[in-house]
Design a protein around this motif. Structure first.
Motif, PDB file in Angstrom:
ATOM      1  N   UNK A 417      52.860 -15.007   8.138  1.00 38.05           N
ATOM      2  CA  UNK A 417      52.601 -13.974   7.134  1.00 38.05           C
ATOM      3  C   UNK A 417      52.631 -12.588   7.747  1.00 38.05           C
ATOM      4  N   UNK A 418      52.004 -12.417   8.905  1.00 33.14           N
ATOM      5  CA  UNK A 418      52.035 -11.110   9.562  1.00 33.14           C
ATOM      6  C   UNK A 418      53.464 -10.710   9.929  1.00 33.14           C
ATOM      7  N   UNK A 419      54.249 -11.656  10.439  1.00 29.53           N
ATOM      8  CA  UNK A 419      55.631 -11.328  10.814  1.00 29.53           C
ATOM      9  C   UNK A 419      56.448 -10.900   9.600  1.00 29.53           C
ATOM     10  N   UNK A 420      56.299 -11.622   8.489  1.00 28.08           N
ATOM     11  CA  UNK A 420      57.053 -11.266   7.282  1.00 28.08           C
ATOM     12  C   UNK A 420      56.611  -9.912   6.745  1.00 28.08           C
ATOM     13  N   UNK A 421      55.306  -9.678   6.756  1.00 28.32           N
ATOM     14  CA  UNK A 421      54.796  -8.410   6.251  1.00 28.32           C
ATOM     15  C   UNK A 421      55.301  -7.244   7.098  1.00 28.32           C
ATOM     16  N   UNK A 422      55.313  -7.414   8.403  1.00 32.66           N
ATOM     17  CA  UNK A 422      55.833  -6.355   9.274  1.00 32.66           C
ATOM     18  C   UNK A 422      57.318  -6.116   9.029  1.00 32.66           C
ATOM     19  N   UNK A 423      58.075  -7.176   8.763  1.00 32.90           N
ATOM     20  CA  UNK A 423      59.498  -7.003   8.467  1.00 32.90           C
ATOM     21  C   UNK A 423      59.703  -6.174   7.204  1.00 32.90           C
ATOM     22  N   UNK A 424      58.896  -6.440   6.179  1.00 33.22           N
ATOM     23  CA  UNK A 424      59.014  -5.684   4.930  1.00 33.22           C
ATOM     24  C   UNK A 424      58.662  -4.222   5.152  1.00 33.22           C
ATOM     25  N   UNK A 425      57.582  -3.968   5.856  1.00 36.28           N
ATOM     26  CA  UNK A 425      57.181  -2.584   6.109  1.00 36.28           C
ATOM     27  C   UNK A 425      58.173  -1.871   7.012  1.00 36.28           C
ATOM     28  N   UNK A 426      58.750  -2.593   7.950  1.00 37.83           N
ATOM     29  CA  UNK A 426      59.741  -1.992   8.849  1.00 37.83           C
ATOM     30  C   UNK A 426      60.983  -1.566   8.064  1.00 37.83           C
ATOM     31  N   UNK A 427      61.415  -2.423   7.149  1.00 35.87           N
ATOM     32  CA  UNK A 427      62.560  -2.058   6.310  1.00 35.87           C
ATOM     33  C   UNK A 427      62.239  -0.850   5.440  1.00 35.87           C
ATOM     34  N   UNK A 428      61.016  -0.778   4.961  1.00 37.33           N
ATOM     35  CA  UNK A 428      60.593   0.368   4.150  1.00 37.33           C
ATOM     36  C   UNK A 428      60.606   1.651   4.980  1.00 37.33           C
ATOM     37  N   UNK A 429      60.162   1.565   6.233  1.00 36.45           N
ATOM     38  CA  UNK A 429      60.187   2.735   7.116  1.00 36.45           C
ATOM     39  C   UNK A 429      61.618   3.156   7.430  1.00 36.45           C
ATOM     40  N   UNK A 430      62.497   2.206   7.678  1.00 33.12           N
ATOM     41  CA  UNK A 430      63.899   2.538   7.945  1.00 33.12           C
ATOM     42  C   UNK A 430      64.529   3.246   6.748  1.00 33.12           C
ATOM     43  N   UNK A 431      64.221   2.732   5.561  1.00 35.47           N
ATOM     44  CA  UNK A 431      64.777   3.357   4.350  1.00 35.47           C
ATOM     45  C   UNK A 431      64.246   4.776   4.180  1.00 35.47           C
ATOM     46  N   UNK A 432      62.947   4.959   4.424  1.00 34.40           N
ATOM     47  CA  UNK A 432      62.370   6.295   4.313  1.00 34.40           C
ATOM     48  C   UNK A 432      62.962   7.239   5.351  1.00 34.40           C
ATOM     49  N   UNK A 433      63.187   6.755   6.546  1.00 35.71           N
ATOM     50  CA  UNK A 433      63.787   7.594   7.588  1.00 35.71           C
ATOM     51  C   UNK A 433      65.201   8.007   7.213  1.00 35.71           C
ATOM     52  N   UNK A 434      65.979   7.058   6.684  1.00 35.08           N
ATOM     53  CA  UNK A 434      67.347   7.401   6.269  1.00 35.08           C
ATOM     54  C   UNK A 434      67.344   8.427   5.149  1.00 35.08           C
ATOM     55  N   UNK A 435      66.397   8.289   4.240  1.00 32.61           N
ATOM     56  CA  UNK A 435      66.328   9.248   3.143  1.00 32.61           C
ATOM     57  C   UNK A 435      65.955  10.633   3.653  1.00 32.61           C
ATOM     58  N   UNK A 436      65.038  10.698   4.598  1.00 35.27           N
ATOM     59  CA  UNK A 436      64.642  11.993   5.153  1.00 35.27           C
ATOM     60  C   UNK A 436      65.792  12.608   5.939  1.00 35.27           C
TER      61      UNK A 436
END
Length: 867
Positions: A417-436
């Motif tokens: 569960x922790x690994x999956x949750x970190x993957x989701x948050x990591x993808x969210x951070x990557x998307x936010x970085x690309x948008x910025x």
């Protein structure tokens, strides 16, 4: 109804059979089973016979519906858009319209299946989906859909639709038993819902229509009717009053003597249900607003939107929480023998809340807590699973799920569960970085002005943490990418939240497994470019507190390794310095301070100077403290020497020099005593304190005497005051200076403030008397706690930059205002205001007030006023 009775209903081989499983709280899985796939194959053959034969490509994959040489249709374009952004209610409604307009059954299936994957248990979509399979040749597929949808649906409209279907396919007298069981099955699931009154009425009418041939059958019919009536009138249904009237007529038609007894016994429960119904209507009114008008022939599909947490949405969440807590309080006053009914009722309410408020994690968590408190851990676990599927970025639900699984010793599941949750948050951070980066292409990963301190070479590692051995062959040799994320506030906040997950992960690994597992998790965190410095600090402190054999050395190495990556983070350096001081490692603390202090600009380095100065003042010698003060004075030449001297003689925040000798304590109490005034007056009244704080003590005697300017506002108040104002209130208004103090401050010749020590002492004595008087006034009239808290939340008077009203003139305006009345009583003309003094018109302070009649925006000869 008991579980055995429900199972007996399910086992009847009729079109009403429904497989249910109460261990699943909310069925979010909408993938067809093997049994449904077989029904689909049979359905494809039927549609082929009816002239709707589909090509193999259409049966296999929606992407192949259109030949490759043709341009994609509007449906395909919108479907691809919804794959990327699935939470778009308007887009899904349009996609359904496009599919139904095209009329291809396979495309309709694909549309509704995709919609229900994102919004499961949406009854309006389920009913619209089922409507396409209510022709006789498609009944088997409709029944498969009923099996899927009814398993966990708490919504009355879907159950009404199901009962209509059951009565449609069971028209013969021999199938009345199947229809009756379908009604009982539906009422056992949603009979406590206030909107289920129509189902109760239909069931009663169905029982009344039953034909009987013998007296025994007639008696059985009457008993069944009485039982259903008695159950219904004790529930807060919308039509409970009509059902009560029908029951009274029914009982009196059978036997007036027994009717009186039955009605007397049921009356308290009925009155309670009627009272609760009114409360229920008040609670549910704002929770279920009427749906918007549909743009097509079918009803509008209500799909819950993603939250933005604006004021309206927060109010809606608060209303749901209030309602759910009210339901938990047992307003119907069920007794212990009826606890099963109470649990069933609250369970249905929480299921409905989870559907309606699907994307609010707090509602899911409330459902989990309540279900777990009822002794249903498996069902509570399913709630968290469904909630995490609906909210894949919810910290609340993931942390609750991990804690629950950890208490069940399911350590592998927690790790997954922790690994999956970190993957989701990591993808969210990557998307936010690309948008910025796309919004600001000039923003690079290394922000300008950032200084990276010189640190130890990377060859000196931490040692093998995985083995717990302190050596130079460190596992820290493998570090994350040198590329650093951009320093944007939103991204930094998200990154800190991401670090919290890593910290919870290593906490779990340490307490549930061992230090070796914790070090393994920390090693993964170090290879992640999004890991913030907080993870390093948490890992270091964990080593220090939990590793009794050399933990201090390992913690220092973790801090040192983190310094290589986060050496430009002043907070991390402060934490490292504080740790070394706390473990009494003075040599390394001094070395760290000297190494990093020159790497930061003076405006950023001040916290480091302050932290090290506190250490030197408390535990160093006087010579070292004086040398440090000399260095600080060179870096910050504008700091007064008295400030540093006072800090050297401060302990636990108690600064007697500032409070007593520099007047901080009295200056802090002056705004409360003098009230709210304009910015210029506030600064003017505190000239003494400001001078004493910003100037050296030895320079005060050489300054020329400071004269206090007269207050034009006070002169205007004196000039405009009239004797007919009435007696003043006991407590002066905030905007009006106290009269005694006014004479002392503004009348008479200007006094010298700092000409001699004697004048200083006399002024201090005078101010102390004022403070003492203010304290006595404050004690005389105390505000309630709530009002005091509210006043404390208000901004300071100096932050107000709008127009300032003269309180006395404003009160006189209100007092003399001509207010029309229905009696048209004669009102004396208002007393004209005296003209403002010339000084008020020519000074650079507030403009003269205009208290003429208000003529609306833009009215009058001068245009619209601000007040």
């Amino acid at each position: 109804m008991s579980e055995e009775q429900q199972d007996s209903i399910v086992d009847i081989e009729t079109p009403t059979e429904i497989t249910t499983n109460d261990t699943e709280y909310i069925g979010d899985k909408t993938q067809p089973t093997e049994e449904i796939l077989n029904a689909l194959n049979a359905l494809n053959q039927t549609t082929a016979q009816n002239g709707h034969e589909q090509s193999p490509a259409q049966q296999g994959n929606v992407k192949q519906d259109t030949p490759s040489q043709e341009a994609p249709s509007e449906w395909h374009v919108l479907r691809e858009k919804l794959r990327e952004q699935p939470h778009d209610p308007d887009g899904w409604n349009k996609l359904v319209d496009l599919a139904e307009a095209r009329g291809e059954i396979e495309q309709i299936k694909q549309t509704y299946e995709a919609l229900l994957e994102v919004y499961p248990n949406t009854s309006s979509a389920q009913i619209a989906y089922l409507n396409h399979f209510l022709s006789p040749g498609l009944f088997p597929y409709a029944e498969e859909l009923f099996r899927r949808f009814l398993r966990s649906s708490p919504l009355v409209d879907l159950w009404k639709f199901y009962l209509t279907y059951v009565r449609r396919v069971n028209t013969s007298p021999a199938s009345r038993e199947a229809v009756s069981k379908a009604y009982e099955f539906a009422l056992s699931r949603i009979g406590q819902d206030k909107d289920s009154g129509d189902i109760w009425s239909d069931y009663i009418q169905f029982l009344k229509a039953g034909e009987t041939t013998t007296t025994w059958e007639e008696q059985q019919k009457m008993d069944a009717l009485r039982k259903v009536y008695h159950r219904a009138v004790q529930i807060p249904l919308e039509n409970v009053e009509r059902l009560w009237s029908e029951l009274e007529t029914f009982e009196n038609s059978l036997n007036k003597i027994t009717a009186k007894k039955f009605m007397s016994d049921l009356s308290p429960s009925y009155m309670q249900a009627r009272t609760v119904l009114r409360q229920l209507q008040r609670h549910l009114g704002p929770l279920f607003p009427p749906p918007p008008a549909s743009s097509s022939t079918r009803p509008h599909l209500y799909l819950p939107p993603t939250p933005t947490f604006n004021a309206a949405e927060r109010a809606l969440v608060g209303a749901w929480k209030t309602y759910l807590k009210w339901e938990e309080s047992n307003p119907l006053e069920f007794e212990d023998k009826d606890k099963t009914t109470l649990i069933s009722r609250i369970q249905g309410v929480y299921r409905k809340a989870a559907i309606r408020m699907r994307f609010y994690a707090e509602i899911w968590y409330m459902a989990f807590v309540w279900t777990n408190s009822m002794g249903k851990p498996e069902e509570a676990l399913n709630i968290l699973k469904s909630g995490m599927e609906a909210n894949p970025t919810s910290f609340l639900l993931h942390f609750a799920y991990c804690e629950l699984q950890e208490s069940r010793k399911e350590h592998a599941e927690v790790t997954t569960t922790f690994d999956k949750f970190l993957d989701v948050l990591r993808a969210e951070l990557d998307e936010l970085e690309n948008r910025i980066n796309s919004a600001n292409s000039s923003f690079t990963s290394d922000a300008p002005g950032r200084n990276v301190p010189t640190s130890a070479p990377t060859g000196n590692g931490l040692g093998s943490l995985e083995a717990g051995i302190i050596s130079n062959t460190s596992s820290f040799a493998t570090q994350a990418s040198d590329e650093k994320p951009p320093k944007v506030k939103e991204l930094s906040d998200r990154r800190q939240e991401y670090g919290v997950v890593w910290i919870m992960y290593i906490r779990f690994a340490r307490r549930a497994l061992d230090l070796k597992a914790f070090r393994s998790v920390f090693a993964k965190a170090r290879r992640d470019r999004w890991t913030p410095w907080e993870v390093y600090e948490a890992a270091a402190l964990m080593e220090y507190h939990c590793n009794k054999d050399g933990g201090t050395g390992v913690a220092s190495r973790i801090f040192e390794k983190g310094l290589e990556t986060y050496g430009d983070e002043i907070e991390f350096v402060l934490r490292y310095l504080g740790f070394l001081i706390s473990v009494n490692d003075e040599n390394n603390a001094r070395a760290l301070f000297e190494r990093v202090i020159t790497a930061f600009a003076p405006e950023r380095a001040r916290p480091l100077w302050e932290r090290w100065a506190r250490y030197e003042y408390q535990y160093g010698d006087l010579e070292a403290a004086q040398k440090l003060e000399k260095r600080i004075a060179e870096v910050y030449p504008s700091d007064p020497p008295i400030k540093r001297f006072a800090q050297r003689h401060t302990y636990l925040g108690t600064d007697a020099i500032a409070a007593r000798d520099l007047g901080f304590a009295m200056a802090a109490r002056q705004p409360a005593a003098l009230g709210s005034t304009s910015t210029s007056n506030s600064i003017e009244k505190r000239t003494d304190s400001l001078l004493s704080l910003t100037s050296a003590s030895h320079m005060l005697a050489s300054q020329p005497p400071i004269k206090r300017a007269s207050s034009p506002d006070y002169k205007r108040r004196e000039g405009s005051a009239r004797p007919d104002f009435g007696p003043p209130s006991k407590r002066q208004r905030p905007s009006s200076p106290p009269r005694d103090r006014d004479r002392e401050r503004w009348e008479g010749p200007p006094r010298k403030r700092f000409g001699s020590p004697a004048g200083w002492e006399r002024e201090r004595d005078r101010e102390l008397q004022h403070v003492k008087k203010d304290r006595e006034d404050d004690k005389a009239s105390t505000l309630p706690t709530v009002i005091s808290w509210f006043v404390g939340q208000l901004p300071s008077p100096v932050s107000f930059d709008g127009p300032v009203f003269r309180t006395d003139d404003l009160m006189m305006l209100l007092r003399n205002a001509v207010i029309p009345s229905a009696t048209r009583r004669a009102t004396p003309p208002p007393t004209p205001l005296p003209p403002a003094p010339p000084a008020a018109r020519t000074s650079g302070g507030r403009p003269p007030p205009d208290y003429g009649p208000y003529q609306g925006p833009g009215g009058g000869t001068r245009g619209g006023r601000r007040y």
